[in-house]
Design a protein around this motif. Structure first.
Motif, PDB file in Angstrom:
ATOM      1  N   GLY A 187      -0.827-106.699  42.868  1.00  0.00           N
ATOM      2  CA  GLY A 187      -1.933-106.678  41.919  1.00  0.00           C
ATOM      3  C   GLY A 187      -3.147-107.497  42.310  1.00  0.00           C
ATOM      4  O   GLY A 187      -4.273-106.989  42.319  1.00  0.00           O
ATOM      5  N   TYR A 188      -2.957-108.781  42.609  1.00  0.00           N
ATOM      6  CA  TYR A 188      -4.103-109.629  42.934  1.00  0.00           C
ATOM      7  C   TYR A 188      -4.804-109.145  44.201  1.00  0.00           C
ATOM      8  O   TYR A 188      -6.027-109.119  44.268  1.00  0.00           O
ATOM      9  CB  TYR A 188      -3.665-111.088  43.094  1.00  0.00           C
ATOM     10  CG  TYR A 188      -4.815-112.019  43.382  1.00  0.00           C
ATOM     11  CD1 TYR A 188      -5.769-112.289  42.410  1.00  0.00           C
ATOM     12  CD2 TYR A 188      -4.963-112.609  44.639  1.00  0.00           C
ATOM     13  CE1 TYR A 188      -6.842-113.129  42.671  1.00  0.00           C
ATOM     14  CE2 TYR A 188      -6.024-113.456  44.912  1.00  0.00           C
ATOM     15  CZ  TYR A 188      -6.962-113.717  43.919  1.00  0.00           C
ATOM     16  OH  TYR A 188      -8.018-114.546  44.190  1.00  0.00           O
ATOM     17  N   ALA A 189      -4.031-108.712  45.182  1.00  0.00           N
ATOM     18  CA  ALA A 189      -4.619-108.180  46.408  1.00  0.00           C
ATOM     19  C   ALA A 189      -5.414-106.907  46.113  1.00  0.00           C
ATOM     20  O   ALA A 189      -6.458-106.662  46.728  1.00  0.00           O
ATOM     21  CB  ALA A 189      -3.537-107.907  47.453  1.00  0.00           C
ATOM     22  N   LEU A 190      -4.951-106.100  45.166  1.00  0.00           N
ATOM     23  CA  LEU A 190      -5.689-104.890  44.790  1.00  0.00           C
ATOM     24  C   LEU A 190      -7.031-105.241  44.152  1.00  0.00           C
ATOM     25  O   LEU A 190      -8.047-104.614  44.453  1.00  0.00           O
ATOM     26  CB  LEU A 190      -4.861-104.030  43.829  1.00  0.00           C
ATOM     27  CG  LEU A 190      -3.729-103.248  44.481  1.00  0.00           C
ATOM     28  CD1 LEU A 190      -2.792-102.683  43.431  1.00  0.00           C
ATOM     29  CD2 LEU A 190      -4.283-102.145  45.362  1.00  0.00           C
ATOM     30  N   ILE A 191      -7.036-106.250  43.286  1.00  0.00           N
ATOM     31  CA  ILE A 191      -8.285-106.691  42.659  1.00  0.00           C
ATOM     32  C   ILE A 191      -9.280-107.117  43.729  1.00  0.00           C
ATOM     33  O   ILE A 191     -10.461-106.735  43.699  1.00  0.00           O
ATOM     34  CB  ILE A 191      -8.022-107.816  41.647  1.00  0.00           C
ATOM     35  CG1 ILE A 191      -7.298-107.244  40.419  1.00  0.00           C
ATOM     36  CG2 ILE A 191      -9.316-108.517  41.241  1.00  0.00           C
ATOM     37  CD1 ILE A 191      -6.791-108.276  39.441  1.00  0.00           C
ATOM     38  N   GLN A 192      -8.819-107.886  44.705  1.00  0.00           N
ATOM     39  CA  GLN A 192      -9.691-108.338  45.793  1.00  0.00           C
ATOM     40  C   GLN A 192     -10.168-107.172  46.652  1.00  0.00           C
ATOM     41  O   GLN A 192     -11.335-107.108  47.042  1.00  0.00           O
ATOM     42  CB  GLN A 192      -8.959-109.355  46.666  1.00  0.00           C
ATOM     43  CG  GLN A 192      -8.690-110.665  45.961  1.00  0.00           C
ATOM     44  CD  GLN A 192      -7.934-111.619  46.849  1.00  0.00           C
ATOM     45  OE1 GLN A 192      -6.945-111.249  47.479  1.00  0.00           O
ATOM     46  NE2 GLN A 192      -8.397-112.862  46.902  1.00  0.00           N
ATOM     47  N   GLU A 193      -9.278-106.265  46.960  1.00  0.00           N
ATOM     48  CA  GLU A 193      -9.615-105.115  47.814  1.00  0.00           C
ATOM     49  C   GLU A 193     -10.627-104.201  47.129  1.00  0.00           C
ATOM     50  O   GLU A 193     -11.560-103.710  47.757  1.00  0.00           O
ATOM     51  CB  GLU A 193      -8.338-104.353  48.178  1.00  0.00           C
ATOM     52  CG  GLU A 193      -8.499-103.394  49.312  1.00  0.00           C
ATOM     53  CD  GLU A 193      -8.773-104.067  50.652  1.00  0.00           C
ATOM     54  OE1 GLU A 193      -9.247-103.351  51.548  1.00  0.00           O
ATOM     55  OE2 GLU A 193      -8.520-105.282  50.814  1.00  0.00           O
ATOM     56  N   ILE A 194     -10.460-103.987  45.832  1.00  0.00           N
ATOM     57  CA  ILE A 194     -11.398-103.148  45.080  1.00  0.00           C
ATOM     58  C   ILE A 194     -12.785-103.782  45.071  1.00  0.00           C
ATOM     59  O   ILE A 194     -13.790-103.094  45.250  1.00  0.00           O
ATOM     60  CB  ILE A 194     -10.867-102.891  43.654  1.00  0.00           C
ATOM     61  CG1 ILE A 194      -9.693-101.903  43.740  1.00  0.00           C
ATOM     62  CG2 ILE A 194     -11.961-102.379  42.727  1.00  0.00           C
ATOM     63  CD1 ILE A 194      -8.877-101.804  42.491  1.00  0.00           C
ATOM     64  N   ALA A 195     -12.843-105.092  44.906  1.00  0.00           N
ATOM     65  CA  ALA A 195     -14.135-105.785  44.963  1.00  0.00           C
ATOM     66  C   ALA A 195     -14.773-105.611  46.343  1.00  0.00           C
ATOM     67  O   ALA A 195     -15.976-105.366  46.458  1.00  0.00           O
ATOM     68  CB  ALA A 195     -13.964-107.263  44.627  1.00  0.00           C
ATOM     69  N   ALA A 196     -13.967-105.696  47.391  1.00  0.00           N
ATOM     70  CA  ALA A 196     -14.488-105.537  48.754  1.00  0.00           C
ATOM     71  C   ALA A 196     -14.968-104.104  49.004  1.00  0.00           C
ATOM     72  O   ALA A 196     -16.055-103.891  49.554  1.00  0.00           O
ATOM     73  CB  ALA A 196     -13.420-105.926  49.778  1.00  0.00           C
ATOM     74  N   ILE A 197     -14.173-103.124  48.594  1.00  0.00           N
ATOM     75  CA  ILE A 197     -14.529-101.717  48.801  1.00  0.00           C
ATOM     76  C   ILE A 197     -15.835-101.382  48.085  1.00  0.00           C
ATOM     77  O   ILE A 197     -16.676-100.653  48.620  1.00  0.00           O
ATOM     78  CB  ILE A 197     -13.399-100.784  48.296  1.00  0.00           C
ATOM     79  CG1 ILE A 197     -12.170-100.906  49.194  1.00  0.00           C
ATOM     80  CG2 ILE A 197     -13.878 -99.329  48.221  1.00  0.00           C
ATOM     81  CD1 ILE A 197     -10.927-100.277  48.595  1.00  0.00           C
ATOM     82  N   SER A 198     -16.002-101.936  46.892  1.00  0.00           N
ATOM     83  CA  SER A 198     -17.199-101.633  46.092  1.00  0.00           C
ATOM     84  C   SER A 198     -18.338-102.607  46.371  1.00  0.00           C
ATOM     85  O   SER A 198     -19.336-102.597  45.657  1.00  0.00           O
ATOM     86  CB  SER A 198     -16.852-101.650  44.601  1.00  0.00           C
ATOM     87  OG  SER A 198     -16.550-102.974  44.177  1.00  0.00           O
ATOM     88  N   ASP A 199     -18.195-103.427  47.385  1.00  0.00           N
ATOM     89  CA  ASP A 199     -19.205-104.420  47.750  1.00  0.00           C
ATOM     90  C   ASP A 199     -19.531-105.335  46.569  1.00  0.00           C
ATOM     91  O   ASP A 199     -20.682-105.674  46.336  1.00  0.00           O
ATOM     92  CB  ASP A 199     -20.453-103.727  48.289  1.00  0.00           C
ATOM     93  CG  ASP A 199     -21.348-104.662  49.101  1.00  0.00           C
ATOM     94  OD1 ASP A 199     -20.836-105.651  49.659  1.00  0.00           O
ATOM     95  OD2 ASP A 199     -22.564-104.396  49.161  1.00  0.00           O
TER      96      ASP A 199
END
Length: 117
Positions: free
Chosen positions: A24-36
């Motif tokens: 979960g936490y890694a997904l939150i971080q990854e989504i922020a990165a993908i969406s800049d």
């Protein structure tokens, strides 16, 4: 009948899982990165979406472990999820291509006479 386009949170979640399973936490971080940084998914939204995607068979629980006394689930794309993401990526690519084609066409606008011309 054509399928409905994917909502952005679903698209971002499946994209975040496309190259590796994540918790979960890694997904939150990854989504922020993908969406800049444009999308900051909240925990409640994330886990609601994960439950929905699990129910739809687009993702699966790849692993469960206890870290610091808390349960941690790691999620992965299923073959159906990978197919749905590929279909959506192709749909978006086709729309973007058409938008770019139309933008490249020189538009000659007629001159308007009047007070604002």
């Amino acid at each position: 009948m054509t399928e409905r386009s994917m909502q952005e949170p679903t698209l971002l979640l499946l994209t975040a899982l496309a190259d590796a399973p994540r918790h979960g936490y890694a997904l939150i971080q990854e989504i922020a990165a993908i969406s800049d940084g444009r999308v900051k998914m909240r925990t409640g939204t994330l886990y609601g979406a994960l439950d929905r995607l699990l129910g739809q068979g687009l993702i699966e629980v790849a692993a469960e472990e206890v870290v610091d006394g808390r349960a941690r689930r790691t999620y992965a794309l299923t073959d159906a999820g990978r197919g749905a993401l590929a279909t959506e990526a192709e749909r978006l690519r086709a729309v973007a291509t058409e938008a770019e084609r139309r933008l490249s066409v020189a538009v000659v606008r007629p001159k308007v006479r009047g007070a604002f011309a």
